[in-house]
Design a protein around this motif. Structure first.
Motif, PDB file in Angstrom:
ATOM      1  N   ARG A 635       0.841  -1.180   0.016  1.00 30.69           N
ATOM      2  CA  ARG A 635      -0.092  -0.091  -0.110  1.00 30.69           C
ATOM      3  C   ARG A 635       0.921   1.333  -0.056  1.00 30.69           C
ATOM      4  N   ALA A 636       1.806   1.205   0.721  1.00 40.50           N
ATOM      5  CA  ALA A 636       2.840   2.250   0.801  1.00 40.50           C
ATOM      6  C   ALA A 636       3.560   2.642  -0.607  1.00 40.50           C
ATOM      7  N   GLY A 637       3.745   1.546  -1.188  1.00 43.63           N
ATOM      8  CA  GLY A 637       4.395   1.469  -2.611  1.00 43.63           C
ATOM      9  C   GLY A 637       3.369   2.431  -3.520  1.00 43.63           C
ATOM     10  N   LEU A 638       2.287   1.928  -3.410  1.00 43.66           N
ATOM     11  CA  LEU A 638       1.223   2.469  -4.332  1.00 43.66           C
ATOM     12  C   LEU A 638       0.990   3.740  -4.192  1.00 43.66           C
ATOM     13  N   LEU A 639       0.885   4.147  -2.872  1.00 45.55           N
ATOM     14  CA  LEU A 639       0.613   5.655  -2.323  1.00 45.55           C
ATOM     15  C   LEU A 639       1.661   6.371  -2.869  1.00 45.55           C
ATOM     16  N   LEU A 640       2.790   5.705  -2.834  1.00 46.24           N
ATOM     17  CA  LEU A 640       3.944   6.712  -3.228  1.00 46.24           C
ATOM     18  C   LEU A 640       3.872   6.815  -4.826  1.00 46.24           C
ATOM     19  N   LEU A 641       3.553   5.916  -5.672  1.00 40.36           N
ATOM     20  CA  LEU A 641       3.217   5.955  -6.993  1.00 40.36           C
ATOM     21  C   LEU A 641       1.989   7.058  -7.331  1.00 40.36           C
ATOM     22  N   ASP A 642       1.077   6.890  -6.452  1.00 41.32           N
ATOM     23  CA  ASP A 642       0.027   7.704  -6.613  1.00 41.32           C
ATOM     24  C   ASP A 642       0.320   9.320  -6.383  1.00 41.32           C
ATOM     25  N   LEU A 643       1.439   9.715  -5.374  1.00 38.52           N
ATOM     26  CA  LEU A 643       1.906  10.608  -4.845  1.00 38.52           C
ATOM     27  C   LEU A 643       2.590  11.483  -6.192  1.00 38.52           C
ATOM     28  N   VAL A 644       3.240  10.435  -6.758  1.00 40.75           N
ATOM     29  CA  VAL A 644       3.976  10.918  -8.143  1.00 40.75           C
ATOM     30  C   VAL A 644       3.190  11.419  -8.884  1.00 40.75           C
ATOM     31  N   ARG A 645       1.901  10.649  -9.197  1.00 43.91           N
ATOM     32  CA  ARG A 645       0.961  11.227 -10.270  1.00 43.91           C
ATOM     33  C   ARG A 645       0.512  12.609  -9.857  1.00 43.91           C
ATOM     34  N   GLU A 646       0.148  12.741  -8.671  1.00 44.39           N
ATOM     35  CA  GLU A 646      -0.390  14.012  -8.148  1.00 44.39           C
ATOM     36  C   GLU A 646       0.721  15.148  -8.129  1.00 44.39           C
ATOM     37  N   LEU A 647       2.069  14.951  -7.884  1.00 46.40           N
ATOM     38  CA  LEU A 647       2.737  15.871  -8.130  1.00 46.40           C
ATOM     39  C   LEU A 647       3.130  16.414  -9.503  1.00 46.40           C
ATOM     40  N   ARG A 648       2.803  15.317 -10.415  1.00 40.38           N
ATOM     41  CA  ARG A 648       3.115  15.557 -11.850  1.00 40.38           C
ATOM     42  C   ARG A 648       1.921  16.175 -12.535  1.00 40.38           C
ATOM     43  N   THR A 649       0.612  15.956 -11.986  1.00 36.78           N
ATOM     44  CA  THR A 649      -0.653  16.416 -12.764  1.00 36.78           C
ATOM     45  C   THR A 649      -1.524  17.351 -11.780  1.00 36.78           C
ATOM     46  N   GLY A 650      -1.492  16.932 -10.440  1.00 38.40           N
ATOM     47  CA  GLY A 650      -2.417  17.589  -9.513  1.00 38.40           C
ATOM     48  C   GLY A 650      -2.083  18.368  -8.738  1.00 38.40           C
ATOM     49  N   ALA A 651      -2.855  18.503  -7.306  1.00 41.51           N
ATOM     50  CA  ALA A 651      -2.446  19.235  -6.163  1.00 41.51           C
ATOM     51  C   ALA A 651      -2.347  18.443  -5.156  1.00 41.51           C
ATOM     52  N   PRO A 652      -1.301  18.031  -4.815  1.00 40.65           N
ATOM     53  CA  PRO A 652      -1.413  16.889  -3.804  1.00 40.65           C
ATOM     54  C   PRO A 652      -1.443  17.600  -2.594  1.00 40.65           C
ATOM     55  N   GLU A 653      -1.877  16.723  -1.221  1.00 41.58           N
ATOM     56  CA  GLU A 653      -2.117  17.214  -0.154  1.00 41.58           C
ATOM     57  C   GLU A 653      -0.747  17.986   0.438  1.00 41.58           C
ATOM     58  N   PRO A 654      -0.823  18.938   1.477  1.00 36.74           N
ATOM     59  CA  PRO A 654       0.431  19.633   1.748  1.00 36.74           C
ATOM     60  C   PRO A 654       1.340  18.511   2.487  1.00 36.74           C
TER      61      PRO A 654
END
Length: 814
Positions: A635-654
Motif C-alpha cells: 500500500r505504501a508503494g502504491l501511495l508513493l506512486l499515486d503521490l508521483v502522479r499527483e505531483l506531476r498532474t494535480g494538487a497533492p495534499e500539503p
C-alpha cells in the motif's frame, strides 16, 4: 561302413626323450591328422600316484574319454587309459590310447551320440594283433552312461542349473566358436564328468549336443581345445587362475542359483526324475532354449517351478494360446493358480494377466475363472497396480460372486481410508476392481476423488515423461462415467489454485473432458500450450484466447480470471499494460473474488515499470478499487506512486517532502526506480515557479541529503538550463530560492551556492542586457530592494565567496 581305428602307446617309464608312438593306424588317417591327434590322446597321471601302484590303485586312476573335431571337419572319439608296463620289471605305469576316426559327414553307428560310447566294452588297453571290434558299435538300448542319470542329477541338484546353463552356452555354435576357454567340471571321478555330458545329451537339442566337444580328464584345462573338460579337485585352482568358468561339483554346494530361466527349469525337471519331458518340450513351438515350452511341459506334469519359470510358462502360452490342447491348458492354469504357491512376483502376475487375455473367449469360463480370481485378488491384496485386469464379464457367474463377497469389504474399507498414504495407481486399481466385482462404492466416491485429484498432479510432477499410472487412469475414466464426472469436476475445482500444474499434467495425460460438463478451468489449462505455441510472446493475445476457451464470462465466474492469469503469467508479474488489460476485463468485485488484484499490485510495483506514468495511474486505480485488500508495504508503494502522479498532474495534499520520506520508509525495501521516480517528481515540482512556499521551506529545512541531492541533479539538467536561458522570470525565481535560506542547516547552503555559481551564473551571462534588467526588476518585485541590489552585486562580482557574504549581509538588513 568300417571306421578307421588308431592306437597310441606312451613311452615306457625311464625312456628319456620319448613321448610315445602310434602302434596301429587304420586306413584313411593321414600323417597330418596323426600329428593333430597325438596331443589330443596324450595322458598325464594325477599327482601323487605311486611309482608301482597296486591293481586296485591302477583301476582307480582316471580315464580320459574325449570327443574332438579335427581341422578337416572329421571327428575323433578316443579313450586314453593308464595301463601297467609289461616290459622290464612290469611294475611301472604307461598309458594306451584307443581312438576311432569318423570322416566328415559320417554319423556314429545307430545315430548314437559320442558320450554314449563311454562305457563301450570294446575299448582296448593294448594294441590288438588283428582285426578288433569297433568300440562305437554298441548293443541296442540305453548304454551304461545313460543308466542312473536320474540319481546322479538328484545328487548334483545344487549345481544342476549353473552347469546346464554353461553347457548350453558351450554348445552354442557362435559362442563356442568364439573361444574364451572351456567349461571346467571338477569331479573326483572322471565317470561323473561323463554323466554330466550324459545329462547334457538328454537336455540339449540334438544339434547342440553334437557340437559339445569334451574330454573327461585333463591336467591342463587352460590348453584344451574342447568345449567341456573334466579335472580332478587338485587342478581346480589352476583352472580358476586361468580365468576359466569352473564348477567344483566335488565339494561344498554353491550359494544362489543361475539367472538362466531355461537352465533353472531343466534342473527342476531332472530333480523330478522326468527327463522324458525334454523331448515333449522340444515338440512345442519356440526357440531351442526358450524357457516357456519346457516350463509349460513341467507345470502340466505337476512339477513345481519358481516364479521366473512360471512367468515364462504363462508368457509363452499367452503368445501361443493355440499351441496347447484343452487338457494341457487346464493343467497349466491349475498349476499357475495353485493355492500352494506363495512366492508369485509382479512379472508373473503380468504374464498371467496376458495369458488370461489370450484365453478369454477361447476357453470355457470355468477354465479361465481361476486366473481372473487370482488377478483381482492380487490387485486388491498385493497392490500390483500394473496388472492387466480381466473384463467385467469374467465375474458374472458364481465364481465372480464368491470373489466379490470375499474382496468387496476390503476394497470399500481401503477406499474410505483418508488418513494413510495411497498411490494413484493403487486408487485407480481399487476403483476398477470394485466395478469388475460389482461392489457399490458410491458413498465413498466423493472423498476418493477429492483425494485422488491432487495426488494425480503431485505424482505426475515427480516423474519424467508420461506418468506410469496414465494408461490405467484413462481406462478407468473410459469404464466408469460417474468416476470420470467426479474426478474431472475435482480437478476443475483445484485448477484455479495451481493452473500451471494442471496444464502441465494435461500435456502429459490427455483427459477426456470433451463432453457436456462445463469444466471452464480444465478447458483453459488444455488450451494454453497451443495458444503459447501459436501466439508466441504476445501474452495479451494468449490471455484473450485462454479466457475465451473457458466458455464463461469473468462476470459469471470470477475464478476464470485467476486461472487465466496463472496460466499466462504463472510465476511472473504482468507488465503495467497487461495489468491494465486484466483490470479492465472485469469489475473490482470479480478481481477481489478471484484474488487477481494481487497480481495487479505486483505489476504496478514491478521494478521494470515502477517509475512510469502508466504505473502511477494503475496505482491510483488500484487504491480506489481495493482499499481494504491492499495493505503494508504494497500500500505504501502504491501511495508513493499515486503521490508521483499527483505531483506531476494535480494538487497533492500539503507536506510533500515529508510524505515522500514517510512512504519510502513504509515501502521498504522500496525499489530504487520507484524511489528515484518519487524524488524526481518532488524536486521537479519544487523547481516549478508555482510551488507553495511552505513546501519549499519544509524541503530546504528538512535536512534530507538524498532529496537535496536529487534537487541538485534535477536543477542541473538541460531542461532547467534551457528555461533559465529563455525565461527571465524563472531566473529571478531560482535566484530568490537559492539565496533565500543561507542558514537552513548544513546540507542546503552549499548546494544552493553551487547552483548559483555553476547553473545560474552561466545562464545570466548569456542573457541580453534587457533580459538581465527584467530579472533584476522581477527579483525586486517579488522580494525587496535589498534582494534586487544583491542580485546586481552577484551579477557584477566574480568572487563567489565575497558575494556570498555580501548577499547574506544585505538579506539580513533587508
Amino acid at each position: 561302413m568300417s571306421l578307421a581305428q588308431v592306437h597310441y602307446t606312451s613311452a615306457a617309464p625311464g625312456d628319456e626323450g620319448a613321448a610315445g608312438r602310434f602302434t596301429a593306424v587304420g586306413p584313411g588317417v593321414s600323417g597330418a591328422l596323426l600329428a593333430e591327434i597325438e596331443p589330443l590322446v596324450r595322458y598325464e597321471l594325477p599327482g601323487g600316484v605311486a611309482d608301482r601302484p597296486s591293481d586296485s590303485e591302477l583301476r582307480s586312476l582316471p580315464q580320459a574319454f574325449g570327443y574332438f573335431v579335427l581341422s578337416d571337419g572329421s571327428r575323433l572319439i578316443a579313450r586314453s587309459a593308464p595301463v601297467r608296463d609289461t616290459g622290464g620289471t612290469g611294475s611301472g605305469v604307461r598309458f594306451h590310447a584307443h581312438a576311432v576316426h569318423l570322416p566328415p559327414g559320417v554319423p556314429l553307428p545307430d545315430d548314437r551320440l559320442p558320450v554314449e560310447a563311454w562305457r563301450s566294452p570294446h575299448w582296448a588297453a593294448a594294441t590288438p594283433g588283428g582285426p578288433a571290434p569297433d568300440p562305437l558299435t554298441l548293443p541296442p538300448g540305453p548304454t551304461p552312461v545313460s543308466e542312473g542319470l536320474d540319481d546322479f542329477a538328484v545328487s548334483r541338484g545344487p549345481w544342476l542349473a549353473a552347469v546346464l546353463a554353461d553347457l548350453r552356452r558351450a554348445s552354442d555354435a557362435e559362442e563356442g566358436a568364439a573361444g574364451g576357454g572351456p567349461v571346467v567340471l571338477v569331479e573326483r571321478q572322471c565317470a561323473d564328468v561323463a554323466r554330466w555330458l550324459g545329462l547334457a545329451s538328454v537336455t540339449l537339442p540334438r544339434e547342440s549336443a553334437e557340437r559339445l566337444t569334451f574330454t573327461t580328464y585333463t591336467r591342463r584345462p587352460e590348453g584344451s581345445v574342447s568345449r567341456v573338460v573334466g579335472v580332478g579337485p587338485d587342478d581346480a585352482e589352476t583352472a580358476r587362475a586361468a580365468g576359466l568358468r569352473v564348477h567344483v561339483c566335488a565339494g561344498r554346494a554353491p550359494v544362489g542359483g543361475a539367472d538362466d530361466v531355461w537352465a533353472a527349469t531343466a534342473a527342476r525337471v531332472w530333480r523330478s526324475r522326468s527327463p522324458e519331458l525334454f523331448r515333449e518340450a522340444r515338440e512345442l513351438p519356440g526357440e531351442p532354449f526358450a524357457a516357456g515350452p519346457l516350463a509349460v511341459t513341467a507345470l502340466c506334469a505337476g512339477i513345481g517351478l519358481g516364479p521366473k519359470e512360471r512367468a515364462a510358462a504363462a508368457g509363452w502360452a499367452a503368445d501361443r494360446p493355440y499351441a496347447l490342447d484343452a487338457k494341457r491348458t487346464g493343467q497349466l492354469v491349475e498349476a499357475l493358480t495353485s493355492p500352494a504357491v506363495d512366492d508369485r512376483t509382479g512379472a508373473e502376475f503380468d504374464a498371467a494377466g496376458r495369458l488370461f487375455g489370450a484365453l478369454e473367449g477361447r476357453c470355457p469360463a470355468s477354465v479361465t475363472a481361476p486366473l481372473a480370481a487370482m488377478l483381482v485378488t492380487e490387485a486388491v491384496r498385493g497392490g500390483n497396480g500394473s496388472l492387466e485386469l480381466p473384463r467385467r464379464e469374467a465375474f458374472e457367474g458364481p465364481e465372480g460372486a464368491e470373489v466379490a463377497e470375499r474382496l468387496g469389504p476390503e476394497i470399500l474399507t481401503e477406499l474410505a481410508d483418508t488418513v494413510g498414504s495411497r498411490s494413484v495407481a493403487r486408487t485407480v486399481q481399487l476403483l476398477r476392481v470394485a466395478r469388475l466385482l460389482g461392489v457399490d462404492g458410491r458413498e465413498s466416491l466423493p472423498g476418493v476423488v477429492d483425494r485422488l485429484a491432487p495426488a494425480l498432479l503431485a505424482e505426475a510432477a515427480a516423474q519424467e515423461g508420461p506418468p506410469g499410472f496414465a494408461p490405467a487412469l484413462l481406462e478407468l475414466l473410459d469404464e466408469q462415467f460417474e468416476v470420470r464426472t467426479a474426478l474431472l469436476g475435482a480437478l476443475d475445482r483445484i485448477a484455479p489454485g495451481d493452473p500451471g500444474a494442471v496444464a502441465r499434467f494435461l500435456e502429459r495425460v490427455t483427459l477426456p473432458f470433451t463432453g457436456t460438463q462445463a469444466l471452464p478451468h480444465l478447458r483453459m489449462c488444455a488450451e494454453v500450450p497451443e495458444a503459447m505455441a501459436t501466439l508466441g510472446g504476445d501474452r495479451a493475445a494468449v490471455w484473450h484466447r485462454v479466457l475465451r476457451a473457458a466458455g464463461l464470462s469473468p462476470f459469471a465466474e470470477p475464478l476464470v480470471l485467476r486461472t487465466a492469469a496463472g496460466l499466462v503469467w504463472e510465476d511472473r508479474a504482468p507488465t503495467v499494460g497487461e495489468a491494465r488489460l486484466l483490470l479492465d476485463a472485469a469489475t473490482s468485485d470479480a478481481h477481489r473474488t478471484a484474488g487477481t488484484w494481487a497480481r495487479l499490485v505486483d505489476a504496478a510495483l514491478s521494478p521494470s515499470d515502477a517509475g512510469t506514468d502508466e504505473a502511477a495511474g494503475l496505482a491510483h486505480d488500484l487504491l480506489r478499487g481495493f482499499p481494504e485488500e491492499i495493505g503494508g508495504r504494497e500500500r505504501a508503494g502504491l501511495l508513493l506512486l499515486d503521490l508521483v502522479r499527483e505531483l506531476r498532474t494535480g494538487a497533492p495534499e500539503p507536506g510533500w517532502a515529508e510524505r515522500v520520506r514517510t512512504l519510502c520508509a513504509r515501502a521498504e525495501p522500496v525499489d530504487p526506480a520507484l524511489r528515484q521516480r518519487a524524488h524526481a517528481a518532488l524536486v521537479e515540482r519544487l523547481l516549478a515557479p508555482d510551488r507553495p512556499g511552505a513546501e519549499l521551506y519544509d524541503f530546504v529545512h528538512g535536512e534530507d541529503a538524498e532529496l537535496i541531492a536529487a534537487y541538485d541533479r534535477t536543477a542541473r539538467t538541460e531542461a532547467v538550463r534551457t528555461r533559465l536561458r529563455t525565461q527571465p522570470a524563472y531566473v529571478a525565481d531560482c535566484f530568490t530560492v537559492w539565496t533565500a535560506h543561507p542558514h537552513a542547516g548544513r546540507t542546503w547552503p552549499p548546494v544552493a551556492a553551487a547552483l548559483l555559481d555553476e547553473v545560474l551564473r552561466p545562464a545570466v551571462r548569456g542573457m541580453s542586457a534587457e533580459d538581465v534588467a527584467e530579472v533584476e526588476a522581477t527579483v525586486g518585485r517579488t522580494g525587496s530592494s535589498g534582494r534586487a541590489e544583491a542580485f546586481r552585486d552577484w551579477n557584477r562580482s566574480s568572487a563567489l565567496g565575497r558575494l556570498g557574504r555580501r548577499i547574506a549581509g544585505r538579506v539580513r538588513r533587508g
